[in-house]
Design a protein around this motif. Sequence first.
Motif, PDB file in Angstrom:
ATOM      1  N   LEU A 167       0.651  12.986   1.464  1.00 24.99           N
ATOM      2  CA  LEU A 167       0.622  11.525   1.459  1.00 24.99           C
ATOM      3  C   LEU A 167      -0.222  11.007   2.620  1.00 24.99           C
ATOM      4  O   LEU A 167      -1.002  10.074   2.461  1.00 24.99           O
ATOM      5  CB  LEU A 167       2.056  10.982   1.549  1.00 24.99           C
ATOM      6  CG  LEU A 167       2.243   9.481   1.439  1.00 24.99           C
ATOM      7  CD1 LEU A 167       1.723   8.964   0.114  1.00 24.99           C
ATOM      8  CD2 LEU A 167       3.702   9.119   1.600  1.00 24.99           C
TER       9      LEU A 167
ATOM     10  N   GLU B 139       0.832  -1.201   0.000  1.00 22.52           N
ATOM     11  CA  GLU B 139       0.000   0.000   0.000  1.00 22.52           C
ATOM     12  C   GLU B 139       0.869   1.255   0.000  1.00 22.52           C
ATOM     13  O   GLU B 139       0.614   2.201  -0.747  1.00 22.52           O
ATOM     14  CB  GLU B 139      -0.913  -0.011   1.229  1.00 22.52           C
ATOM     15  CG  GLU B 139      -1.860   1.181   1.283  1.00 22.52           C
ATOM     16  CD  GLU B 139      -2.748   1.151   2.515  1.00 22.52           C
ATOM     17  OE1 GLU B 139      -3.795   1.798   2.479  1.00 22.52           O
ATOM     18  OE2 GLU B 139      -2.389   0.488   3.509  1.00 22.52           O
TER      19      GLU B 139
ATOM     20  N   ALA C 157      -3.638   8.758   2.337  1.00 24.23           N
ATOM     21  CA  ALA C 157      -3.749   7.448   2.986  1.00 24.23           C
ATOM     22  C   ALA C 157      -4.978   7.400   3.862  1.00 24.23           C
ATOM     23  O   ALA C 157      -5.722   6.405   3.878  1.00 24.23           O
ATOM     24  CB  ALA C 157      -2.496   7.154   3.788  1.00 24.23           C
TER      25      ALA C 157
ATOM     26  N   LEU D 194       0.985   4.164  -2.843  1.00 22.99           N
ATOM     27  CA  LEU D 194       0.742   5.568  -2.499  1.00 22.99           C
ATOM     28  C   LEU D 194       1.918   6.442  -2.921  1.00 22.99           C
ATOM     29  O   LEU D 194       1.725   7.569  -3.402  1.00 22.99           O
ATOM     30  CB  LEU D 194       0.472   5.704  -1.001  1.00 22.99           C
ATOM     31  CG  LEU D 194      -0.854   5.124  -0.511  1.00 22.99           C
ATOM     32  CD1 LEU D 194      -0.930   5.169   1.009  1.00 22.99           C
ATOM     33  CD2 LEU D 194      -2.029   5.865  -1.126  1.00 22.99           C
TER      34      LEU D 194
END
Length: 195
Positions: A176, A154, A180, A158
Motif C-alpha cells: 500500500l 485517497e 501511494a 487505495l
Amino acid sequence: MIYRHHIAPPRAFTQFSHDLIRHPRLSSDAVRLLTWQLSLPEGARESLSRTAERARIGACAFTRAKRQLKEEGFVHERRLQGPGGHWVTQQLVSNVPLAAAEAAKLLGRMPVHAPSADASPQVAPSPRIPAVGTPTPPSTTDDNGVRRLAEDAEEAWLNRLADEAESVGTDGSVSLEEMAALLRRRTGGIRRRSM
C-alpha cells in the motif's frame, strides 16, 4: 342595419367624450383605466395601479395602458418628498389631454398628503439573537479540514484498490505504501484548487 336602444341611467353615471372613448392611439385597456378613474367619486385618491387591479387589467397591460395615457397627455405623474421625508407619487388624471406645463401647474396646487395611518412606519430591526450557541465567523483558512478530507478519500480509494489486488492474488503486487508513493509521484500529491 344596426339599431341602438339606450335609457339614460337615473343615477351613478358618467359622461365621456366620444373622442376619449374612440381615441385611435389608446388601447381598450387604456380607455377602461381612464374611464374607471374618471368615474370615481369626487375626492377619491385611488391610484392607477389599484384601479387596474379592480378593473382586472393585468400587469403588462396596465404598464402599456399607463404609458399610452401618459404619452397622450391624459395622465401625468410627479414624485416629491412629503412630510417626514416620505416620498409621494402624485398622479393627475384628466378627461382632456394636458401639456406638461399645464399638468405641472395643476399638480403644483395639489397638497402633499402624508402616507396613510395604516402604512407601517420604518423601524430599526431588532437585535438578532441566535437560536443555538453564539455566532462564530466562518473560517477562512480551513486548509487542514480540506486536506484531511482529501487524504481520507485517497486512503479509502487505495484501500479498495489493495482489496481488489489481494482478491486476484499477491503475485506482482506492491505494498500500500509503495502504491501511494507511486501515485503521488504521478499526480504530484494532493492538488489544491485556487479560488
